[in-house]
Design a protein around this motif. Structure first.
Motif, PDB file in Angstrom:
ATOM      1  N   THR A 106      23.288  32.165 -65.646  1.00  0.00           N
ATOM      2  CA  THR A 106      24.378  31.382 -66.035  1.00  0.00           C
ATOM      3  C   THR A 106      25.180  30.958 -64.595  1.00  0.00           C
ATOM      4  O   THR A 106      24.421  31.445 -63.709  1.00  0.00           O
ATOM      5  CB  THR A 106      25.559  32.381 -66.581  1.00  0.00           C
ATOM      6  OG1 THR A 106      25.720  33.285 -65.685  1.00  0.00           O
ATOM      7  CG2 THR A 106      25.111  32.774 -67.892  1.00  0.00           C
ATOM      8  N   GLU A 107      25.848  30.051 -64.509  1.00  0.00           N
ATOM      9  CA  GLU A 107      26.384  29.433 -63.341  1.00  0.00           C
ATOM     10  C   GLU A 107      28.138  29.692 -63.372  1.00  0.00           C
ATOM     11  O   GLU A 107      28.772  29.166 -64.327  1.00  0.00           O
ATOM     12  CB  GLU A 107      25.892  28.075 -63.179  1.00  0.00           C
ATOM     13  CG  GLU A 107      26.531  27.712 -61.803  1.00  0.00           C
ATOM     14  CD  GLU A 107      26.412  26.326 -61.449  1.00  0.00           C
ATOM     15  OE1 GLU A 107      26.266  25.418 -62.612  1.00  0.00           O
ATOM     16  OE2 GLU A 107      26.619  25.800 -60.377  1.00  0.00           O
ATOM     17  N   VAL A 108      28.420  30.253 -62.763  1.00  0.00           N
ATOM     18  CA  VAL A 108      29.979  30.552 -62.557  1.00  0.00           C
ATOM     19  C   VAL A 108      30.935  29.291 -62.005  1.00  0.00           C
ATOM     20  O   VAL A 108      30.351  28.685 -61.055  1.00  0.00           O
ATOM     21  CB  VAL A 108      30.404  32.010 -61.793  1.00  0.00           C
ATOM     22  CG1 VAL A 108      31.943  31.991 -61.463  1.00  0.00           C
ATOM     23  CG2 VAL A 108      30.230  33.067 -62.498  1.00  0.00           C
ATOM     24  N   ILE A 110      34.923  28.479 -61.237  1.00  0.00           N
ATOM     25  CA  ILE A 110      36.375  28.738 -61.470  1.00  0.00           C
ATOM     26  C   ILE A 110      37.185  27.428 -61.764  1.00  0.00           C
ATOM     27  O   ILE A 110      37.184  26.700 -60.715  1.00  0.00           O
ATOM     28  CB  ILE A 110      36.851  29.665 -60.353  1.00  0.00           C
ATOM     29  CG1 ILE A 110      35.804  30.827 -60.050  1.00  0.00           C
ATOM     30  CG2 ILE A 110      38.262  30.082 -60.512  1.00  0.00           C
ATOM     31  CD1 ILE A 110      36.457  31.744 -58.967  1.00  0.00           C
ATOM     32  N   ARG A 112      40.817  26.058 -61.875  1.00  0.00           N
ATOM     33  CA  ARG A 112      42.014  26.461 -61.416  1.00  0.00           C
ATOM     34  C   ARG A 112      43.070  25.677 -62.260  1.00  0.00           C
ATOM     35  O   ARG A 112      43.106  24.568 -61.903  1.00  0.00           O
ATOM     36  CB  ARG A 112      42.192  26.356 -59.762  1.00  0.00           C
ATOM     37  CG  ARG A 112      41.494  27.365 -59.169  1.00  0.00           C
ATOM     38  CD  ARG A 112      41.420  27.120 -57.581  1.00  0.00           C
ATOM     39  NE  ARG A 112      40.912  28.316 -56.897  1.00  0.00           N
ATOM     40  CZ  ARG A 112      39.332  28.218 -56.684  1.00  0.00           C
ATOM     41  NH1 ARG A 112      38.498  27.608 -57.241  1.00  0.00           N
ATOM     42  NH2 ARG A 112      38.857  29.600 -55.907  1.00  0.00           N
ATOM     43  N   ASP A 115      47.761  27.148 -65.758  1.00  0.00           N
ATOM     44  CA  ASP A 115      48.111  28.440 -66.247  1.00  0.00           C
ATOM     45  C   ASP A 115      47.379  29.473 -65.734  1.00  0.00           C
ATOM     46  O   ASP A 115      47.054  30.418 -66.170  1.00  0.00           O
ATOM     47  CB  ASP A 115      47.441  28.221 -67.847  1.00  0.00           C
ATOM     48  CG  ASP A 115      47.881  29.447 -68.716  1.00  0.00           C
ATOM     49  OD1 ASP A 115      49.024  30.068 -68.433  1.00  0.00           O
ATOM     50  OD2 ASP A 115      47.151  29.858 -69.845  1.00  0.00           O
ATOM     51  N   PRO A 117      43.611  30.903 -63.092  1.00  0.00           N
ATOM     52  CA  PRO A 117      42.274  30.623 -63.151  1.00  0.00           C
ATOM     53  C   PRO A 117      41.816  30.742 -64.546  1.00  0.00           C
ATOM     54  O   PRO A 117      41.946  31.582 -65.174  1.00  0.00           O
ATOM     55  CB  PRO A 117      41.977  31.679 -62.018  1.00  0.00           C
ATOM     56  CG  PRO A 117      42.831  32.726 -62.281  1.00  0.00           C
ATOM     57  CD  PRO A 117      43.987  32.158 -62.462  1.00  0.00           C
ATOM     58  N   ARG A 118      40.633  30.018 -64.609  1.00  0.00           N
ATOM     59  CA  ARG A 118      39.643  30.406 -65.578  1.00  0.00           C
ATOM     60  C   ARG A 118      38.369  30.339 -65.324  1.00  0.00           C
ATOM     61  O   ARG A 118      37.809  29.411 -64.564  1.00  0.00           O
ATOM     62  CB  ARG A 118      39.844  29.115 -66.782  1.00  0.00           C
ATOM     63  CG  ARG A 118      40.886  29.205 -67.573  1.00  0.00           C
ATOM     64  CD  ARG A 118      40.624  28.872 -69.042  1.00  0.00           C
ATOM     65  NE  ARG A 118      42.067  29.238 -69.853  1.00  0.00           N
ATOM     66  CZ  ARG A 118      41.989  30.431 -70.653  1.00  0.00           C
ATOM     67  NH1 ARG A 118      40.921  31.236 -70.739  1.00  0.00           N
ATOM     68  NH2 ARG A 118      43.086  30.756 -71.186  1.00  0.00           N
ATOM     69  N   VAL A 119      37.840  31.467 -65.401  1.00  0.00           N
ATOM     70  CA  VAL A 119      36.235  31.651 -65.068  1.00  0.00           C
ATOM     71  C   VAL A 119      35.346  31.480 -65.852  1.00  0.00           C
ATOM     72  O   VAL A 119      35.765  31.757 -67.109  1.00  0.00           O
ATOM     73  CB  VAL A 119      35.939  33.160 -64.545  1.00  0.00           C
ATOM     74  CG1 VAL A 119      34.698  33.321 -64.122  1.00  0.00           C
ATOM     75  CG2 VAL A 119      37.216  33.693 -63.348  1.00  0.00           C
ATOM     76  N   TYR A 121      31.338  30.701 -67.440  1.00  0.00           N
ATOM     77  CA  TYR A 121      30.072  31.096 -67.307  1.00  0.00           C
ATOM     78  C   TYR A 121      29.209  29.882 -67.935  1.00  0.00           C
ATOM     79  O   TYR A 121      28.840  30.035 -69.189  1.00  0.00           O
ATOM     80  CB  TYR A 121      29.660  32.528 -67.743  1.00  0.00           C
ATOM     81  CG  TYR A 121      30.726  33.439 -67.221  1.00  0.00           C
ATOM     82  CD1 TYR A 121      30.256  34.223 -66.049  1.00  0.00           C
ATOM     83  CD2 TYR A 121      31.792  33.417 -67.694  1.00  0.00           C
ATOM     84  CE1 TYR A 121      31.195  34.928 -65.304  1.00  0.00           C
ATOM     85  CE2 TYR A 121      32.709  34.682 -67.510  1.00  0.00           C
ATOM     86  CZ  TYR A 121      32.557  35.261 -65.941  1.00  0.00           C
ATOM     87  OH  TYR A 121      33.336  36.091 -65.580  1.00  0.00           O
TER      88      TYR A 121
ATOM     89  N   LEU B  12      42.961  33.422 -54.683  1.00  0.00           N
ATOM     90  CA  LEU B  12      41.642  32.594 -55.143  1.00  0.00           C
ATOM     91  C   LEU B  12      41.667  31.497 -54.438  1.00  0.00           C
ATOM     92  O   LEU B  12      41.128  30.327 -54.796  1.00  0.00           O
ATOM     93  CB  LEU B  12      41.870  32.377 -56.834  1.00  0.00           C
ATOM     94  CG  LEU B  12      41.603  33.637 -57.684  1.00  0.00           C
ATOM     95  CD1 LEU B  12      41.476  33.200 -58.896  1.00  0.00           C
ATOM     96  CD2 LEU B  12      40.554  34.359 -57.151  1.00  0.00           C
ATOM     97  N   ASP B 101      25.551  34.263 -58.095  1.00  0.00           N
ATOM     98  CA  ASP B 101      27.121  34.437 -58.645  1.00  0.00           C
ATOM     99  C   ASP B 101      27.267  35.262 -60.038  1.00  0.00           C
ATOM    100  O   ASP B 101      28.042  35.219 -60.863  1.00  0.00           O
ATOM    101  CB  ASP B 101      27.301  32.930 -59.247  1.00  0.00           C
ATOM    102  CG  ASP B 101      26.406  32.254 -60.004  1.00  0.00           C
ATOM    103  OD1 ASP B 101      25.473  33.043 -60.290  1.00  0.00           O
ATOM    104  OD2 ASP B 101      26.620  31.315 -60.621  1.00  0.00           O
ATOM    105  N   LYS B 102      26.437  36.307 -59.936  1.00  0.00           N
ATOM    106  CA  LYS B 102      26.367  37.487 -60.912  1.00  0.00           C
ATOM    107  C   LYS B 102      27.382  38.406 -60.337  1.00  0.00           C
ATOM    108  O   LYS B 102      27.746  39.532 -61.281  1.00  0.00           O
ATOM    109  CB  LYS B 102      25.052  38.049 -61.504  1.00  0.00           C
ATOM    110  CG  LYS B 102      24.035  36.910 -61.691  1.00  0.00           C
ATOM    111  CD  LYS B 102      24.765  36.026 -62.869  1.00  0.00           C
ATOM    112  CE  LYS B 102      23.674  34.759 -63.263  1.00  0.00           C
ATOM    113  NZ  LYS B 102      23.751  33.798 -62.155  1.00  0.00           N
ATOM    114  N   ASN B 465      40.100  38.095 -66.036  1.00  0.00           N
ATOM    115  CA  ASN B 465      40.022  36.677 -66.669  1.00  0.00           C
ATOM    116  C   ASN B 465      39.720  36.859 -68.042  1.00  0.00           C
ATOM    117  O   ASN B 465      40.249  36.146 -68.896  1.00  0.00           O
ATOM    118  CB  ASN B 465      39.271  35.923 -65.813  1.00  0.00           C
ATOM    119  CG  ASN B 465      39.844  34.427 -66.033  1.00  0.00           C
ATOM    120  OD1 ASN B 465      39.054  33.572 -66.551  1.00  0.00           O
ATOM    121  ND2 ASN B 465      40.955  34.270 -65.450  1.00  0.00           N
TER     122      ASN B 465
END
Lengths: 338, 542
Positions: A106-108, A110, A112, A115, A117-119, A121, B12, B101-102, B465
């Motif tokens: 997967t690739e993360v 973020i 911003r 509301d 951060p939303r992470v 995947y 962040l 990125d894990k 999150n």
């Protein structure tokens, strides 16, 4: 930087072998070095495997990727969490033949937002796809080359050639693997160069083998489709090498010696590099062991002694308190004092 | 200790990327808040570990032994010969970056050296430079670098920013496990006396006093009795848990955090109520009063030493099998190391059988140790306990898979079965953040200390999150877990990333829902808060 050093290295190898062969050193690039390379590869590979095998595996430490084997009514996931040897073999086969772990990639990202951060995947299977293409093409191309080492050409090689050229494009017929492997090498290379984090971790030893393999492919493709090298002469020559009765290299173009030399460089480099993941993946203790140490005793081969703070020593430290608190003791106070 | 007071936005304020200088040239800067405090000299002395001294990572001189280079080289050589895992993981990484990125610390901090691949390269580069011909001759060209004081400092910085959660190893095409690399790196650092107090003091305590928190036997008994007082207040039933008593079928061992720390104590009360209700023949032990094992984070030898007490105590007390409480890394040790370290088990122990249901725990035939979630799930499956879900009706629950029971065991369904039997409102967090892909609480492997709160909150981002997601979507207000470290670390994490969500153990939910024979009408949950459903049904009646 590491990329350019690797590129210069590979170009130097190309130039040395091309001009060397042109200058009449076919015996060096076409005979001495190949023999050395094969010997070096076999010995190096065996040595490396031996050196790994020499270190024991004291603990069963599989990474469990699915439900364990427990109650009958709970469905376990034996391929990701094998509890027997046969399921472990299954897990290994999937790992080696389909790169199952990489498929999870997967690739993360973020995001911003207002509301917070939303992470996220995101699925990122490009690496898996191109890695798979690369390795399978490499395998097919390797096997196809058996037509140069064996007479008569084995049936499976003919079958492979037929399948590989099934679209019947051009003459000589275009092999799909030739195109695909170039695409895959290109992807892997571009990813290394342009993905910032991958570039940051990349060493010369990451670019070099990729460029080397790229060079091998390009020189091979050039010979087959563009310069149309005399493959009968090449086969006679290679068969000579393999039957230990080398023949004259008269009439074979220098590009062939370059191709051969790059392969030799790869063979010699292989056992001492990350390319040994070919052998190592079979020995990886997080994948090739069943998750069964609660069910079966696994003995640590170096058998360290068992030393610990005993209950007796503990009771000696706290006996009075324990008695006072009404906790049972092995030695009553009066006896312990005596 | 500098107080951590950054807002999430400030925290962040970074982009994933890479510095302009290569990683070998880039050195970490120690400052208050980004390292855990070194172990106190008396702790190290008590344990008989090398080089006890006062020192600080902020000092230029870390007061290492004079021959520290030789010690590291010999230590690495020794471990390369003893652990195939270490040797293979040093050799076969292709730096594909799948692991990058894990890691929760990378995701929440963006420091490239928190990419598992680079964390391992910190050690690998020394391996290549010191142990491979190519590295010795070609140096940097072959990815090698010389062993220097800066390298040791960098190791300390980054190998104490790894919680050994093994998430990266799941995604690695060769199964390279950074936990394994970190364990070895920490062993090497231990040889030099470079270690942290938060880890070493519990180890010292556990060794001498039987548990990490250093609770002495009489105090342990007092606390348990105090918790039994609370149970009596809530249920009207007096429980007298046997302690250090011989001749009971089961020895029960749980992390000492359950006995001592809120909210673990409610989980502990849940265990005691359950055992009382089913009439389990068990005893607690003050000598083996620690399920957890900080030895796992210290060295393989220390792990063995601390773990040895479980079997020793089962043998002394004549227990047939051991039931283990909710704890994460405890179960990695039990599931993957215990029988190898300290087995075979004492001869009088028997394959665990649930005395209430007759179920044979077929996955514990060798260690004779059963996880409480496996045990309770079995009771529930056979309808041996009565549960009143209404008492948990005000809770919207999600479940945090702890790293070790997830990736070092694979226990996913058992705790979920228990939770679903205890409450109606259960919601999963997103698939990439649970089960085998679960994210760490960022305080595992001995890093649950206050002074590195910034690091913990960064590492807590992925979990926090995901939690916030279900909080917003399903109104989740409770996150259950089966780990004592989680129960401590997830509270600040939730307060920071998903304020309003509380943390509980799975057996707290069991304790709440459990209908006990002869109990008074329950008006309070285990935390002695009023049960909301009673008001609601009273209103309906009126």
């Amino acid at each position: 930087m590491a990329f350019f050093i690797s590129l210069i290295l590979v170009l130097t190898l190309c130039a040395a072998s091309y001009y060397g062969a042109e200058a009449g050193m076919q015996w060096l690039f076409g005979m001495t070095i190949p023999y050395l390379a094969i010997a070096g590869f076999v010995c190096g590979f065996a040595y490396k495997i031996y050196s790994w095998a020499k270190s024991p595996v004291p603990f069963r430490i599989p990474t469990t990727g699915g439900q364990q084997y427990s109650h009958e009514w709970i469905k376990n996931d034996p391929l990701d969490n094998p509890h027997t040897v046969s399921w472990t073999v299954g897990r290994m086969l999937l790992e080696i033949l389909t790169f199952r772990s990489l498929f999870r990639n997967t690739e993360v990202v973020i995001h911003r937002t207002e509301d917070g951060p939303r992470v996220a995947y995101n699925s990122a299977r490009w690496l898996w796809l191109f890695a798979l293409i690369f390795h399978y093409c490499f395998l097919v191309i390797f096997l196809r080359h058996f037509r140069f080492f064996m007479d008569p050409v084995p049936f499976f090689v003919r079958g492979l050639e037929f399948m590989d050229g099934i679209f019947q494009i051009g003459a000589p017929r275009l092999y799909q693997t030739d195109v695909l492997i170039l695409a895959a090498v290109g992807f892997l290379l571009l990813r290394r160069v342009f993905d910032q984090k991958v570039r940051y971790i990349s060493l010369i030893s990451d670019y070099f083998p990729l460029l080397l393999i790229g060079g091998i492919c390009l020189s091979g493709i050039y010979m087959r489709y563009l310069s149309k090298t005399d493959i009968n002469a090449v086969k006679t020559y290679v068969m000579g090498l393999f039957t230990l009765s080398p023949v004259s290299a008269e009439g074979i173009a220098p590009i062939f010696f370059m191709h051969l030399f790059l392969v030799c460089a790869l063979l010699l480099y292989f056992p001492w590099s990350k390319l040994m993941h070919l052998g190592g993946v079979f020995l990886s203790p997080t994948r090739n062991l069943p998750n069964d140490s609660r069910m079966r005793l696994h003995v640590n081969p170096w058998k360290p002694p068992k030393k610990y703070h005993t209950y007796e020593a503990y009771e000696d430290d706290f006996r009075e308190f324990m008695v006072e608190a009404g906790l049972p003791v092995d030695k009553p106070l009066d006896k312990a004092d005596a | 200790m500098a107080k951590f007071n950054m807002t999430p936005d400030e925290l962040l304020n970074f982009q994933f990327g890479a510095p302009n200088v290569g990683w070998m040239e880039h050195k970490p800067v120690f400052k208050e808040g980004n390292f855990a405090y070194p172990a106190k000299p008396d702790v190290i002395r008590d344990l008989g570990f090398p080089n006890p001294r006062e020192w600080s990572p902020l000092d230029e001189d870390w007061k290492l032994p004079e021959n520290w280079m030789e010690i590291v080289r010999e230590g690495m050589k020794d471990r390369l010969e003893r652990y195939r895992s270490f040797k293979i993981f040093m050799d076969i990484c292709v730096r594909c970056g799948a692991c990058a990125d894990k890691c929760h610390f990378y995701i929440g901090g963006g420091d490239p050296k928190n990419m598992p691949v680079l964390r391992a390269e910190l050690l690998r580069s020394i391996y290549r430079g010191e142990f491979t011909a190519a590295g010795k001759i070609l140096g940097k060209w072959a990815g090698g670098r010389p062993l220097t004081m800066d390298v040791v400092k960098e190791w300390f910085f980054y190998f104490y920013q790894c919680t050994e959660c093994r998430r990266c190893s799941l995604f690695c095409p060769y199964g390279i496990d950074t936990a394994e690399v970190t364990m070895i790196a920490r062993e090497l650092l231990q040889l030099l006396g470079v270690n942290i107090n938060w880890m070493m003091e519990p180890v010292r305590n556990c060794n001498r006093m039987g548990n990490h928190l250093g609770i002495q036997p009489h105090a342990f008994k007092d606390i348990v009795e105090f918790l039994c007082d609370d149970i009596e207040t809530i249920t009207g039933i007096r429980i007298k848990p046997p302690m250090n008593e011989k001749g009971h079928e089961v020895l029960f061992i749980t992390p000492s955090g359950d006995v001592f720390a809120d909210p673990g104590i409610y989980t502990f009360m849940g265990y005691l109520m359950l055992f009382h209700e089913i009439g389990l023949d068990y005893t607690l032990s003050t000598y083996a009063s620690e399920g957890g094992n900080f030895g796992l984070f210290t060295s393989h030898e220390m792990m063995k030493k601390l773990n040895a007490k479980m079997y020793a105590e089962a043998e002394r007390l004549g227990s047939k099998w051991i039931l283990g409480g909710e704890c994460g890394h405890m179960w990695r040790v039990i599931n993957q190391y215990m029988s190898t370290h300290n087995g075979p088990c004492p001869p009088k122990m028997e394959t665990p059988v649930n005395p209430i249901t007759g179920t044979v725990f077929r996955n514990a035939t060798e260690t004779k140790m059963v996880h409480i979630a496996e045990f309770t799930a079995d009771l529930i499956r056979h309808n041996k306990i009565k549960l009143d879900k209404r008492r948990n009706a005000h809770l919207n629950v999600t479940f945090h898979d702890s790293c070790n029971p997830a990736r070092g065991m694979g226990m996913f369904e058992e705790p979920r079965e228990v939770i679903k039997a205890c409450c109606d409102n259960f919601f999963e967090m997103p698939a990439q953040t649970i089960r085998e892909q679960t994210f760490c609480c960022a305080g595992g492997s001995g890093l649950n200390t206050e002074e590195i709160m910034e690091i913990r909150m960064r590492g807590g981002l992925p979990r926090g999150n995901a939690l916030r997601h279900v909080q917003q979507k399903h109104n989740v207000n409770t996150m259950a877990c089966v780990c004592a470290i989680d129960r401590a670390t997830l509270i600040p994490l939730a307060d920071y990333w998903a304020p309003g969500v509380g943390i509980c153990g799975v057996h707290e939910l069991v304790g709440n829902a459990l209908i006990m024979k002869g109990e008074q009408e329950r008006t309070m949950d285990l935390r002695q808060n009023d049960l909301p459903y009673l008001d609601e049904s009273a209103e309906e009646d009126a």
